[in-house]
Design an enzyme around this catalytic site. Sequence first.
Site, mmCIF file in Angstrom:
data_model
loop_
_atom_site.group_PDB
_atom_site.id
_atom_site.type_symbol
_atom_site.label_atom_id
_atom_site.label_comp_id
_atom_site.label_asym_id
_atom_site.label_seq_id
_atom_site.Cartn_x
_atom_site.Cartn_y
_atom_site.Cartn_z
ATOM 1 N N CYS A 84 -5.678 8.355 8.633
ATOM 2 C CA CYS A 84 -6.021 7.865 9.963
ATOM 3 C C CYS A 84 -5.660 8.871 11.053
ATOM 4 O O CYS A 84 -4.619 9.516 10.993
ATOM 5 C CB CYS A 84 -5.289 6.556 10.212
ATOM 6 S SG CYS A 84 -5.916 5.225 9.174
ATOM 7 N N LYS A 100 0.835 -1.214 0.000
ATOM 8 C CA LYS A 100 0.000 0.000 0.000
ATOM 9 C C LYS A 100 0.862 1.254 0.000
ATOM 10 O O LYS A 100 0.661 2.163 -0.800
ATOM 11 C CB LYS A 100 -0.914 0.027 1.226
ATOM 12 C CG LYS A 100 -1.486 1.417 1.529
ATOM 13 C CD LYS A 100 -2.368 1.432 2.731
ATOM 14 C CE LYS A 100 -1.953 2.219 3.925
ATOM 15 N NZ LYS A 100 -1.570 3.576 3.934
ATOM 16 N N ASN A 101 1.819 1.309 0.933
ATOM 17 C CA ASN A 101 2.549 2.567 1.082
ATOM 18 C C ASN A 101 3.517 2.820 -0.074
ATOM 19 O O ASN A 101 3.955 3.948 -0.282
ATOM 20 C CB ASN A 101 3.237 2.622 2.449
ATOM 21 C CG ASN A 101 2.211 2.842 3.556
ATOM 22 O OD1 ASN A 101 1.073 3.238 3.289
ATOM 23 N ND2 ASN A 101 2.601 2.584 4.797
ATOM 24 N N ASP A 113 3.517 0.640 12.225
ATOM 25 C CA ASP A 113 2.317 0.072 11.595
ATOM 26 C C ASP A 113 2.040 -1.367 12.053
ATOM 27 O O ASP A 113 0.938 -1.869 11.858
ATOM 28 C CB ASP A 113 2.447 0.092 10.065
ATOM 29 C CG ASP A 113 2.493 1.503 9.518
ATOM 30 O OD1 ASP A 113 2.144 2.445 10.249
ATOM 31 O OD2 ASP A 113 2.897 1.667 8.355
ATOM 32 N N ARG A 163 0.422 14.630 13.061
ATOM 33 C CA ARG A 163 0.916 14.360 11.715
ATOM 34 C C ARG A 163 1.153 15.625 10.873
ATOM 35 O O ARG A 163 0.573 15.794 9.792
ATOM 36 C CB ARG A 163 -0.007 13.387 10.979
ATOM 37 C CG ARG A 163 -0.250 12.117 11.771
ATOM 38 C CD ARG A 163 -1.097 11.113 11.050
ATOM 39 N NE ARG A 163 -0.329 10.302 10.122
ATOM 40 C CZ ARG A 163 -0.859 9.364 9.345
ATOM 41 N NH1 ARG A 163 -2.147 9.125 9.370
ATOM 42 N NH2 ARG A 163 -0.113 8.656 8.541
ATOM 43 N N ARG A 194 -8.867 0.226 3.667
ATOM 44 C CA ARG A 194 -7.918 1.201 3.120
ATOM 45 C C ARG A 194 -6.570 0.564 2.849
ATOM 46 O O ARG A 194 -5.811 1.052 2.009
ATOM 47 C CB ARG A 194 -7.736 2.379 4.094
ATOM 48 C CG ARG A 194 -8.983 3.227 4.212
ATOM 49 C CD ARG A 194 -8.662 4.611 4.747
ATOM 50 N NE ARG A 194 -7.316 4.976 4.387
ATOM 51 C CZ ARG A 194 -6.401 5.451 5.225
ATOM 52 N NH1 ARG A 194 -6.703 5.661 6.475
ATOM 53 N NH2 ARG A 194 -5.201 5.750 4.815
HETATM 54 N N1 EPU Z 1 6.549 14.473 11.069
HETATM 55 C C1 EPU Z 1 6.735 15.805 11.356
HETATM 56 N N2 EPU Z 1 6.798 16.682 10.305
HETATM 57 C C2 EPU Z 1 6.673 16.272 9.017
HETATM 58 C C3 EPU Z 1 6.484 14.909 8.737
HETATM 59 C C4 EPU Z 1 6.420 14.025 9.803
HETATM 60 O O1 EPU Z 1 6.844 16.205 12.501
HETATM 61 O O2 EPU Z 1 6.730 17.119 8.122
HETATM 62 C C5 EPU Z 1 6.468 13.516 12.191
HETATM 63 C C6 EPU Z 1 5.103 12.836 12.245
HETATM 64 O O3 EPU Z 1 4.174 13.580 12.997
HETATM 65 C C7 EPU Z 1 5.428 11.512 12.887
HETATM 66 C C8 EPU Z 1 6.826 11.211 12.360
HETATM 67 O O4 EPU Z 1 7.367 12.452 11.932
HETATM 68 O O5 EPU Z 1 5.490 11.663 14.266
HETATM 69 C C9 EPU Z 1 6.895 10.208 11.219
HETATM 70 O O6 EPU Z 1 6.038 10.614 10.184
HETATM 71 P P1 EPU Z 1 6.278 10.157 8.667
HETATM 72 O O7 EPU Z 1 6.308 11.386 7.823
HETATM 73 O O8 EPU Z 1 7.444 9.245 8.606
HETATM 74 O O9 EPU Z 1 4.969 9.345 8.370
HETATM 75 P P2 EPU Z 1 3.994 9.481 7.143
HETATM 76 O O10 EPU Z 1 4.747 9.700 5.894
HETATM 77 O O11 EPU Z 1 2.882 10.409 7.474
HETATM 78 C C10 EPU Z 1 4.092 6.943 6.527
HETATM 79 C C11 EPU Z 1 3.066 5.872 6.293
HETATM 80 C C12 EPU Z 1 2.453 5.501 7.626
HETATM 81 C C13 EPU Z 1 3.552 5.027 8.564
HETATM 82 C C14 EPU Z 1 4.655 6.086 8.678
HETATM 83 C C15 EPU Z 1 5.835 5.635 9.497
HETATM 84 C C16 EPU Z 1 2.227 6.348 4.103
HETATM 85 C C17 EPU Z 1 1.136 6.891 3.273
HETATM 86 N N3 EPU Z 1 2.048 6.392 5.413
HETATM 87 O O12 EPU Z 1 3.376 8.027 7.111
HETATM 88 O O13 EPU Z 1 1.571 4.436 7.354
HETATM 89 O O14 EPU Z 1 3.003 4.798 9.844
HETATM 90 O O15 EPU Z 1 5.119 6.445 7.370
HETATM 91 O O16 EPU Z 1 6.394 4.495 8.954
HETATM 92 O O17 EPU Z 1 3.239 5.865 3.585
HETATM 93 C C18 EPU Z 1 -0.293 3.077 7.740
HETATM 94 O O18 EPU Z 1 0.045 2.455 6.708
HETATM 95 O O19 EPU Z 1 -1.180 2.672 8.535
HETATM 96 C C19 EPU Z 1 0.394 4.322 8.047
HETATM 97 C C20 EPU Z 1 -0.066 5.202 8.936
#
Ligand code: EPU
Length: 421
Positions: free
Chosen positions: A118, A23-24, A307, A123, A399
Site C-alpha cells: 500500500c 494477515k500480518n 492500521d 516505507r 488483500r
Molecule cells: N521504517 C524505516 N526504515 C526501515 C523500516 C521502517 O524508516 O527500515 C519506518 C517506516 O517508514 C515507518 C515506520 O518505520 O514509518 C514503521 O514501519 P514498520 O517497519 O514497523 O512497518 P512495516 O513492517 O512496513 C508492518 C505492517 C503494516 C503496519 C506496520 C506498523 C506487515 C506486512 N505490515 O509494516 O501493516 O502498518 O507494520 O504496525 O506486517 C497493513 O496491514 O495495512 C499494514 C500496512
Amino acid sequence: MKERMLITGGNPLEGEVRVSGGKNTAVAVIPATLLCDEPCTIENLPDIADVYALVDILRALGAEVEYVPNLFMRVDPRPADGWQVSYRDSQRLRASYYLLGALLGRRCEAEVYLPGGCAIGARPIDQHLKGFAALGAEVEQLGGRIVAKAENGLIGSDVFFDVVTVGGTINVMLAAAKAQGTTIIYNAAKEPHIVDLANFLNSMGAKIKGAGTDVIRIRGVQYLHKATYAVIPDQIETGTLMIAAAATHGDVVIHGCIPTHMEALSAKLLEMGVRVSDSDDAIRVRSNGVHRGVNIKTQVYPGFPTDLQQPMSALLTTAKGTSIIQETIYESRLKHLTEISRMGAQVRIMDRTAIIEGVTDLYGAPITATDLRAGAALVVAGLMARGVTEIYEPHYIDRGYEHIEDKLRSLGAVISREKGE
Ligand code: EPU
C-alpha cells in the site's frame, strides 16, 4: 464498468462473527517455513490475496505447497533450490521482503525486488538491510532489487534499530534463527505477530527469547524440525469489526479474538461512549449511537495501531465535537478522510494531522479506496451513511480482509460487489 462494492448504510450490525487468522502474522510465518528442514503445517491462515501471492512465490522457489483454504497449508521446503523472487511476485505484496530474511537464513543468498504493497508513505527498508549486514551479509541494491549474500555464512551479532520496525524485527529474526552464534535485537518491535513468529520458529526448535519486549535474543540453531502451528487471530480485522459495530449503533460479539491485543482500541471506544466487554476469546461491542469525539495518536504496540487509525477516524466523522488524529507512523495515511469528506464529513488535514468536526450524518457517494485500511475505513463510512455508497478499487480490501462482504452480511449489512469487466 469498474469493479465496485455497494453498501446501503444505516442497518445496525447485530449478531456473532468469527475473526480470521492474522494477515500480518501469516505473511511472516509462510516465508518462515523455508527455514524448516522438514515439512511443516500452518493452520488458521486467512483466505486473502496476500496468502495466495506467497503460495505462488514458495512454489516458484521450488517448495511443495498444499493449500486448502480455511484448513491448512502444508509446505515441504526441502526441494526449494531458488533464491530469487521475480519483480512481478515481489510487487504483489509488501511482505515479499520477508523472503530476504527467510532465504538468507535458508541458503545465505537472496534476491528480491523492492516490495509492493500500500502507498501510505515512503516505507524505506534500510533497517532490515542494516540488520542483514550486521549478521555478515553483503547487501547491494541493484536495478530495483536487493541482493544479499553471506559467503561465509551468517554470524550472530548485535543489531540496534534506529526506528522501531515490525518488518525489520521480523526479517532479522528470520535471518538469525539459523545463524552461527547469538543475535541480539535492540529496540525491537513488540507487536503480537512478532511474538507469534517467534513461537512458530521455537515450535520447530529455534531458540528465541524476549519476543514481545524491546530486546530479542536469538541463539542460532542448525536444524529446524517439523511442526504444526496455528497463527493468531487478526488484531486489525477484530478492531475493524468492533468499529463497524459501534458505527452502526449495533450489538456484535466477535469470537476467536485475543481481547488483550485490543486494549488500545477498546479504551478509545469506551472513551467515546461505546460499550465494550470481553471474555477469554470474545469481545462484545454495543452502542446506543451517542458518541463523543476523542483524540488518537498512532503509536507502536501497545499504543493505538496505525492500521486501525483509518477505520477509527471514519467512525469519528459522526462523533459529537472535535476529534484530532495524529498519524505518527506513516506520512500519507489520511487519504481516506478526503474521500469520506465527499460523503459530508468535516475534516481539515494538515500534514499528518486531521481535525474532524463531527457531523450528524454521512451521505452515500461514489468513493475510491487508495490502500487496504483506507478501504476498510470507507466500508465503515458506507455502513454509517444514509443511502448507497459505491466503493471503487475494492481489491485493496481483499488483500487483508477475508470474505468481508459475507461476514458483514451475516451481521445484517446490505453490501454486495459488482465485478468489473
Ligand atoms: N521504517 C524505516 N526504515 C526501515 C523500516 C521502517 O524508516 O527500515 C519506518 C517506516 O517508514 C515507518 C515506520 O518505520 O514509518 C514503521 O514501519 P514498520 O517497519 O514497523 O512497518 P512495516 O513492517 O512496513 C508492518 C505492517 C503494516 C503496519 C506496520 C506498523 C506487515 C506486512 N505490515 O509494516 O501493516 O502498518 O507494520 O504496525 O506486517 C497493513 O496491514 O495495512 C499494514 C500496512
